[in-house]
Scaffold this active site. Structure first.
Site, PDB file in Angstrom:
ATOM      1  N   HIS A   1     -15.281  53.608  -3.033  1.00  0.00           N
ATOM      2  CA  HIS A   1     -15.701  54.464  -4.137  1.00  0.00           C
ATOM      3  C   HIS A   1     -16.251  55.801  -3.637  1.00  0.00           C
ATOM      4  CE1 HIS A   1     -17.123  55.407  -8.182  1.00  0.00           C
ATOM      5  NE2 HIS A   1     -18.245  55.840  -7.627  1.00  0.00           N
TER       6      HIS A   1
ATOM      7  N   HIS B   1     -16.298  54.382 -14.404  1.00  0.00           N
ATOM      8  CA  HIS B   1     -17.378  53.393 -14.295  1.00  0.00           C
ATOM      9  C   HIS B   1     -16.816  52.057 -14.792  1.00  0.00           C
ATOM     10  CE1 HIS B   1     -21.987  53.311 -13.917  1.00  0.00           C
ATOM     11  NE2 HIS B   1     -21.499  53.935 -12.863  1.00  0.00           N
TER      12      HIS B   1
ATOM     13  N   GLN C   1     -30.826  55.483 -12.085  1.00  0.00           N
ATOM     14  CA  GLN C   1     -30.292  56.679 -12.745  1.00  0.00           C
ATOM     15  C   GLN C   1     -31.346  57.768 -12.928  1.00  0.00           C
ATOM     16  OE1 GLN C   1     -26.656  56.761 -14.038  1.00  0.00           O
ATOM     17  NE2 GLN C   1     -27.026  55.615 -12.169  1.00  0.00           N
TER      18      GLN C   1
END
Length: 768
Positions: A64, A115, A335
């Site tokens: 990723h 995602h 986040q």
């Protein structure tokens, strides 16, 4: 009071310990590293890595983050870029997002990312944090985010797992974007059996800035301070997308499934406004968002792109969980966090702005000229690495790829030989069956959960061909964006399928009157360890690069998402292509729906008997085989030129691309969306040289329908004739409201009320 982790480990793995204890076994395989990768890390360091270093390399060298299987193919996006394509490009591939000049001193940045696996594990949070991550990528470039989009893919509509993931994913996309006050202006919702157990959640964001507001991710200037600000770091998302998106998904999943990140959109909103005020006062030298790989990514990428040296005090990182070990802090993908490089003289003002917005901010590091990234934990060094080896010089794989033997058999199984409707009644029944099918039906059940008009600058939004937002209220300068991909076409021929996705997105932007300017992509494929899948990827990348070169628009950035398969079943190759275009005056945009009765309907482009991979073959026969429609990029460019110029000169009042479902679906949608969705009917006649079924349901590319006022018909046809472009008058708009009809002369007639009832019932019925 800021919580920080305490040195509770009795055997802290420091650089000194790693040097003196070289034979200690380490869980490199559990972290997703291959044996040769682990050996390369040891060679780079001249010793075994510490556990913190191992954590950093494992997430940064994941598929990723490192693009280790794909970057050899992605290079051609730059290699095939001409000077003409670079004319408007301010920032290209390699930064958080691409940036293009749209004139009048404005620049636009946009990017699409995936995602996917997190959204399967935890649909709401996976989708929500996908939106949050792409918004921070745009923010990190110096831009104010102004709109989002969401290309989605699911398994069959009636599958139990679709009913588990779809409502949560849609709620996550809407919930996060709505709380941020960002309009969701477009996207897709596509259903196919190959996405069962592996939905695709791609998220796009668009941001606007003045040229001088551009910022890049770099740590330069010895003595400059490194500030971490935003939410505190927690145990959610440890490993997160960096690991989860780098393995094949199956019934049991990875041996140790990482937790999915938990989003807080209200904190992100504060972070956005705080960051924009910091930008306005020119307080940062470099900036990076914390997404995949968290602090491992932010520290190594900033150091690698700057002067090459940085020291970090990891124990200063504000935590939500004081029990976290240094490895977990480095791997956490919590986040709503950003990292900035700030000159010492500006630190006090930077922290004051953060305090004003109630955003935690802590000096956690300092730029130096050591050429090393060193990380300290309570006075002991746990990381000492050359930053490029972590961030940019990871492994590069030349994965074997080969055209699968079954491809010839697949392409020989053409849909053109399938039983087809012949009478008018059969054509009408087929039309209604397709109009109500999951891929062609009204998606309002999804899009009504999104705020499409917040901020007041949305000009066009779903179900229009492209979303459009106004950039400058004084001049009405604006941008349009579309995302597209037909995975069935890409399965039949990945090279052509990628170009068809590009062509459709290009065409959808042009139908609104915007001039296509740039591309972002999200390349979703199965396991790169399968040579057949890797062949699909290589062909799609080559097709997209060649297509962009032919159309003269650059790829500015994007995302690769691999390992999208459940067990041995890979998804359809899904190269989602986003095209951004610029329009000088959004008040002159062209809608997709007919606007008034009495206008002439023209079909632009050539129709051929091209039914393989079509919605008709998929819905009616459950068939996939043959060759996709041929692509003619010169014709696509000519069509785009006609649509943009005709819109600018007021020659057309409506334009809608012809793609999935063919001319029949385009007419239905133009009728139902007409006159602000009150509906405008149409009388249509089909050409004599085509079988009615082919004329209605072929999915030949390079086509659009337009509505031309009678007063402009001569000028419009002269424009098409001068360019040598195929055009034919096929009908006239007629009647208003649900009692009006779509009348295909000599074949069938159906009221707009019946069409609307069929078109709009599917998703509400499925999720009632």
């Amino acid at each position: 009071m800021t919580d920080t982790a305490q040195p509770t480990q009795s055997h802290l793995d420091t650089v000194d310990v790693a040097t003196s204890n070289p034979d200690r076994e380490q869980p490199w395989a559990d972290l997703g590293l291959k044996s040769d990768e682990y050996a390369e890390i040891r060679e780079i360091l001249g010793r075994r890595p510490t556990s913190s270093e191992l954590a950093m390399y494992s997430v940064m060298w994941s598929e990723h983050c490192s693009y280790k299987s794909s970057k050899v193919h992605l290079r051609q996006f730059g290699e095939k870029m001409t000077d003409e394509m670079r004319a408007h490009l301010m920032v290209g591939i390699g930064e958080n997002a691409g940036v293009v000049d749209i004139g009048d001193g404005y620049a636009v940045t946009f990017k699409v990312e995936s995602h996917n696996h997190p959204s399967y594990v935890e649909p709401y949070q996976g989708a929500a944090t996908g939106v949050g991550g792409i918004v921070r990528d745009i923010l990190a470039m110096g831009a104010r985010p102004v709109a989002v989009m969401d290309p989605l893919r699911f398994g069959p509509l009636d599958a139990p797992d679709t009913h588990r993931v779809l409502p949560g994913i849609v709620a996550g996309v809407g919930g996060y974007g709505n709380c941020l006050g960002l309009p969701n202006i477009g996207g897709e919702a596509v259903f196919d059996p190959t996405y069962a157990g592996n939905p695709l959640v791609n998220a796009l964001c668009v941001g606007v800035m003045r040229h001088e507001q551009l910022h890049l991710a770099k740590a330069s200037g010895a003595g400059n301070q490194v500030i971490l600000y935003g939410a505190r770091t927690g145990g959610d998302g440890i490993g997160g997308v960096s690991v989860l998106a780098s393995e094949t998904f199956d019934e049991t999943g990875p041996a140790k499934r990482p937790s999915v990140q938990v989003g807080d959109p209200f904190m992100e909103k504060l972070l956005i406004e705080c960051t924009l005020e910091i930008f306005a006062e020119d307080l940062v030298v470099g900036i990076q968002d914390l997404g995949g790989a968290g602090l491992s990514c932010a520290t190594s990428e900033l150091a690698s792109a700057g002067d090459g040296g940085m020291h970090v005090w990891l124990d200063r990182v504000p935590l939500r969980d004081s029990s976290l070990a240094p490895e977990e802090i480095l791997m956490s993908e919590s986040q709503e966090r950003m990292m900035a490089v700030v000159e010492p003289a500006n630190v006090e003002r930077f922290l004051a702005i953060c305090e004003k917005w109630d955003v935690d901010a802590t000096v956690v590091g300092e730029v130096n000229d050591s050429g090393r990234l060193t990380i300290e934990w309570h006075g002991q060094t746990v990381v000492d690495v050359p930053p490029r080896s972590v961030a940019h010089d990871g492994p590069t794989y030349q994965r074997p790829f080969a055209r699968p033997d079954e491809q010839d058999t697949l392409q020989a199984d053409v849909a053109e030989t399938l039983d087809r409707p012949k009478t008018g009644d059969e054509l009408k029944a087929t039309l209604l069956q397709l109009v109500g099918s999951p891929n062609l039906c009204d998606k309002s059940w999804i899009t009504d959960q999104y705020d499409r008009y917040v901020q007041g600058n949305t000009v066009l939004a779903q179900p229009e061909d492209s979303g459009m937002v106004r950039v400058d209220e004084s001049s009405n300068l604006g941008v349009a964006v579309s995302t597209d991909c037909n995975g069935r076409f890409a399965r039949l021929d990945p090279y052509t399928g990628a170009q068809l996705a590009l062509a459709e997105s290009f065409r959808n932007v042009a139908t609104t009157g915007a001039r296509p300017l740039a591309v972002s992509d999200c390349l979703n494929f199965g396991s790169p360890e399968d040579p057949a899948v890797m062949w699909q990827f290589a062909e799609a990348a080559r097709g997209l690069a060649d297509g962009c070169q032919a159309l003269g628009i650059p790829v500015t950035g994007g995302n690769v998402s691999l390992y999208n398969q459940t067990g041995e079943t890979a998804i359809l190759p899904t190269p989602v292509v986003a095209v951004l275009g610029v329009i000088d005056d959004v008040t002159r945009r062209t809608p997709a729906g007919f606007v008034a009765p009495g206008q002439q309907i023209y079909l632009l482009g050539a129709t051929r008997e091209e039914l393989s991979g079509s919605e008709w073959a998929h819905v009616v026969h459950g068939h996939l085989g043959g060759l996709p429609p041929r692509v003619d990029l010169a014709a696509e460019k000519a069509l785009g030129d006609i649509l943009v110029n005709a819109s600018r000169d007021g020659l057309i009042d409506a334009a809608h691309d012809v793609s999935d479902g063919g001319l029949a679906q385009a007419l239905v949608e133009a009728c139902l969306l007409g006159a602000r969705k009150q509906g405008i009917g149409a009388r249509v006649w089909l050409p004599d040289d085509l079988e009615p079924f082919v004329a209605l349901f072929s999915e030949s590319a390079g086509r659009a329908i337009v509505a031309v006022p009678r007063s402009e018909e001569v000028r419009f046809t002269d424009m098409c004739t001068a360019r040598g472009f195929a055009h034919a008058r096929i009908g006239v708009t007629d009647g208003e409201g649900d009692d009006a009809v779509l009348d295909v002369q000599d074949q069938f007639s159906v009221t707009l009320g019946e069409l609307r009832a069929t078109w709009s019932a599917t998703l509400p019925a499925a999720f009632a």
